[in-house]
Design a protein around this motif. Structure first.
Motif, PDB file in Angstrom:
ATOM      1  N   ILE A  59      -6.412  -6.849 -12.275  1.00  0.00           N
ATOM      2  CA  ILE A  59      -5.795  -7.410 -11.081  1.00  0.00           C
ATOM      3  C   ILE A  59      -6.873  -7.898 -10.125  1.00  0.00           C
ATOM      4  CG2 ILE A  59      -4.510  -6.776  -8.994  1.00  0.00           C
ATOM      5  CD1 ILE A  59      -2.794  -5.052 -10.881  1.00  0.00           C
ATOM      6  N   GLU A  60      -7.943  -7.104 -10.018  1.00  0.00           N
ATOM      7  CA  GLU A  60      -9.039  -7.487  -9.143  1.00  0.00           C
ATOM      8  C   GLU A  60      -9.627  -8.830  -9.584  1.00  0.00           C
ATOM      9  OE1 GLU A  60     -13.125  -5.512  -8.208  1.00  0.00           O
ATOM     10  OE2 GLU A  60     -11.493  -4.060  -8.282  1.00  0.00           O
ATOM     11  N   LEU A  61      -9.804  -8.991 -10.917  1.00  0.00           N
ATOM     12  CA  LEU A  61     -10.354 -10.244 -11.424  1.00  0.00           C
ATOM     13  C   LEU A  61      -9.445 -11.422 -11.108  1.00  0.00           C
ATOM     14  CD1 LEU A  61     -11.692  -9.238 -14.939  1.00  0.00           C
ATOM     15  CD2 LEU A  61     -13.000  -9.985 -12.967  1.00  0.00           C
ATOM     16  N   VAL A  62      -8.122 -11.209 -11.318  1.00  0.00           N
ATOM     17  CA  VAL A  62      -7.156 -12.280 -11.047  1.00  0.00           C
ATOM     18  C   VAL A  62      -7.222 -12.651  -9.577  1.00  0.00           C
ATOM     19  CG1 VAL A  62      -4.713 -12.857 -10.968  1.00  0.00           C
ATOM     20  CG2 VAL A  62      -5.615 -11.618 -12.904  1.00  0.00           C
ATOM     21  N   THR A  63      -7.258 -11.633  -8.708  1.00  0.00           N
ATOM     22  CA  THR A  63      -7.286 -11.892  -7.264  1.00  0.00           C
ATOM     23  C   THR A  63      -8.539 -12.677  -6.897  1.00  0.00           C
ATOM     24  OG1 THR A  63      -6.292  -9.724  -7.067  1.00  0.00           O
ATOM     25  CG2 THR A  63      -6.960 -10.758  -5.036  1.00  0.00           C
ATOM     26  N   PHE A 121      10.569  -1.886  -8.501  1.00  0.00           N
ATOM     27  CA  PHE A 121      10.479  -2.794  -7.352  1.00  0.00           C
ATOM     28  C   PHE A 121       9.217  -2.494  -6.539  1.00  0.00           C
ATOM     29  CE2 PHE A 121      15.165  -2.954  -8.013  1.00  0.00           C
ATOM     30  CZ  PHE A 121      15.262  -4.317  -8.224  1.00  0.00           C
ATOM     31  N   ILE A 122       8.820  -1.224  -6.477  1.00  0.00           N
ATOM     32  CA  ILE A 122       7.705  -0.836  -5.595  1.00  0.00           C
ATOM     33  C   ILE A 122       6.344  -1.377  -6.063  1.00  0.00           C
ATOM     34  CG2 ILE A 122       8.840   1.238  -4.683  1.00  0.00           C
ATOM     35  CD1 ILE A 122       6.972   2.893  -6.533  1.00  0.00           C
ATOM     36  N   ASN A 123       6.236  -1.842  -7.311  1.00  0.00           N
ATOM     37  CA  ASN A 123       4.955  -2.444  -7.735  1.00  0.00           C
ATOM     38  C   ASN A 123       5.161  -3.853  -8.303  1.00  0.00           C
ATOM     39  OD1 ASN A 123       6.131  -1.721 -10.195  1.00  0.00           O
ATOM     40  ND2 ASN A 123       4.200  -1.073 -11.123  1.00  0.00           N
ATOM     41  N   MET A 124       6.206  -4.520  -7.851  1.00  0.00           N
ATOM     42  CA  MET A 124       6.600  -5.816  -8.435  1.00  0.00           C
ATOM     43  C   MET A 124       5.464  -6.849  -8.448  1.00  0.00           C
ATOM     44  SD  MET A 124       8.831  -7.722  -9.856  1.00  0.00           S
ATOM     45  CE  MET A 124      10.176  -6.553  -9.918  1.00  0.00           C
ATOM     46  N   SER A 125       4.855  -7.108  -7.286  1.00  0.00           N
ATOM     47  CA  SER A 125       3.859  -8.192  -7.248  1.00  0.00           C
ATOM     48  C   SER A 125       2.642  -7.868  -8.112  1.00  0.00           C
ATOM     49  CB  SER A 125       3.396  -8.457  -5.809  1.00  0.00           C
ATOM     50  OG  SER A 125       4.479  -8.928  -5.066  1.00  0.00           O
ATOM     51  N   ALA A 126       2.275  -6.587  -8.190  1.00  0.00           N
ATOM     52  CA  ALA A 126       1.132  -6.197  -9.019  1.00  0.00           C
ATOM     53  C   ALA A 126       1.435  -6.474 -10.494  1.00  0.00           C
ATOM     54  CB  ALA A 126       0.803  -4.723  -8.805  1.00  0.00           C
ATOM     55  N   VAL A 131       3.606  -8.759 -11.614  1.00  0.00           N
ATOM     56  CA  VAL A 131       3.645 -10.228 -11.764  1.00  0.00           C
ATOM     57  C   VAL A 131       2.216 -10.752 -11.949  1.00  0.00           C
ATOM     58  CG1 VAL A 131       4.174 -12.418 -10.591  1.00  0.00           C
ATOM     59  CG2 VAL A 131       5.801 -10.511 -10.464  1.00  0.00           C
ATOM     60  N   GLN A 132       1.303 -10.274 -11.126  1.00  0.00           N
ATOM     61  CA  GLN A 132      -0.105 -10.716 -11.231  1.00  0.00           C
ATOM     62  C   GLN A 132      -0.689 -10.406 -12.595  1.00  0.00           C
ATOM     63  OE1 GLN A 132      -2.893  -9.159  -8.417  1.00  0.00           O
ATOM     64  NE2 GLN A 132      -2.241 -10.565  -6.818  1.00  0.00           N
ATOM     65  N   LEU A 133      -0.391  -9.215 -13.078  1.00  0.00           N
ATOM     66  CA  LEU A 133      -0.906  -8.818 -14.389  1.00  0.00           C
ATOM     67  C   LEU A 133      -0.411  -9.768 -15.485  1.00  0.00           C
ATOM     68  CD1 LEU A 133      -2.179  -6.097 -15.929  1.00  0.00           C
ATOM     69  CD2 LEU A 133       0.189  -5.964 -16.652  1.00  0.00           C
ATOM     70  N   ILE A 134       0.888 -10.067 -15.463  1.00  0.00           N
ATOM     71  CA  ILE A 134       1.484 -10.915 -16.508  1.00  0.00           C
ATOM     72  C   ILE A 134       0.970 -12.350 -16.408  1.00  0.00           C
ATOM     73  CG2 ILE A 134       3.665 -11.882 -17.371  1.00  0.00           C
ATOM     74  CD1 ILE A 134       3.490  -8.916 -17.832  1.00  0.00           C
ATOM     75  N   VAL A 135       0.912 -12.855 -15.194  1.00  0.00           N
ATOM     76  CA  VAL A 135       0.496 -14.247 -14.994  1.00  0.00           C
ATOM     77  C   VAL A 135      -0.990 -14.429 -15.353  1.00  0.00           C
ATOM     78  CG1 VAL A 135       0.134 -16.002 -13.193  1.00  0.00           C
ATOM     79  CG2 VAL A 135       2.285 -14.731 -13.291  1.00  0.00           C
ATOM     80  N   GLY A 136      -1.739 -13.327 -15.239  1.00  0.00           N
ATOM     81  CA  GLY A 136      -3.186 -13.400 -15.483  1.00  0.00           C
ATOM     82  C   GLY A 136      -3.568 -13.484 -16.951  1.00  0.00           C
TER      83      GLY A 136
END
Ligand code: MLT
Length: 255
Positions: free
Chosen positions: A246-250, A124-129, A131-136
């Motif tokens: 993650i940086e690239l996705v952001t 849970f503590i890194n959930m959004s990170a 999600v971003q990785l998978i969606v990217g």
């Protein structure tokens, strides 16, 4: 995108993972501790399936650079430097160090999923990170719940359900869920609003409270407090590649 969910490591079809990203979850507590360790500056986490193999790796690396961490029956292994409480992995203790990590279920699940094209660790503590990785990236993915001694565990499945529903929400009509993934999403809908309560009611949560690790549940129930993604590379978990992606996705999302 096809999304699968293995509710126990025994369900994992090792070879089917070869073309996929595998996301390994052991909320109580291995994945939370691994994410915390790397988020607090550990150089790397080397997962080992047995105490013996962990000790051997440590001897090869040299005790001054490596720390031995993990548990059996929830408690620190005699002779190890750290147990498996996320609160133990503070920057002061682990910054710049290699951590050799072995646990009853989490490190076994990582070993089981090691043939995946890419393996990420989620809590849970890194959930959004995560999600971003998978969606990217447009690659099918499978969640591997570590479970408890080969069986089902509530907290891992609720965490899997949160991840799958967030990814599905981001990708819209482009996803197709397996029945187990639908079950995880349904369980998260039912129990996801009270994560701490859900953990306190779970078998492993009750066990951890009984043996004096009740405070760990509070840390493990937090969401997005450590925004990093451990990725397995040649048998070692590190952050580097995930952060770059993650940086690239952001950046592309902000454009
Ligand atoms: C495991 O991998 O089995 C767990 O993380 C157990 C624990 O709570 O230490």
């Amino acid at each position: 995108m096809r999304i699968d969910c293995y509710l126990t490591p025994n369900d994992v079809d090792d070879l089917a993972l070869r073309e996929r990203t595998a996301v390994v979850i052991d909320v109580l507590r291995a994945s939370t501790s691994i994410v915390t360790a790397l988020g607090n500056g550990a150089k790397e986490v080397i997962p080992a399936t047995t105490v013996e193999s962990a000790t051997k790796i440590s001897a090869n690396l040299g005790g001054d650079v490596a720390l031995l961490a993990g548990e059996r029956n929830g408690r620190m292994v005699p002779g190890f430097d750290l147990g498996n409480s996320p609160s133990e992995f503070t920057g002061g203790k682990i910054h710049g160090r290699s951590i050799i990590f072995t646990s009853t279920n989490g490190s076994q699940a990582i070993a089981k999923a090691r043939y995946a094209q890419e393996l990420a660790v989620c809590a849970f503590i890194n959930m959004s990170a995560v999600v971003q990785l998978i969606v990217g990236r447009p690659r099918p993915f499978a969640v591997v719940c570590s479970g408890k001694e080969g069986g089902f565990s509530l907290e891992d499945t609720v965490c899997a359900g949160m991840l799958i529903s967030r990814v599905a929400e981001s990708l819209g009509d482009d996803v197709s869920l397996s029945d187990a993934a639908v079950a995880a999403v349904t369980l998260h809908k039912a129990l996801g609003r009270g994560l701490l309560k859900m953990m306190k009611n779970s078998e492993h949560g009750r066990f951890l409270e009984e043996i004096g690790f009740g405070d760990d549940l509070k840390l493990c129930a937090q969401i997005d407090t450590v925004p990093v993604v451990p990725l397995l590379d040649a048998g070692v978990l590190r952050l580097k590649r995930a952060e770059a992606r993650i940086e690239l996705v952001t950046q592309s999302m902000n454009r």
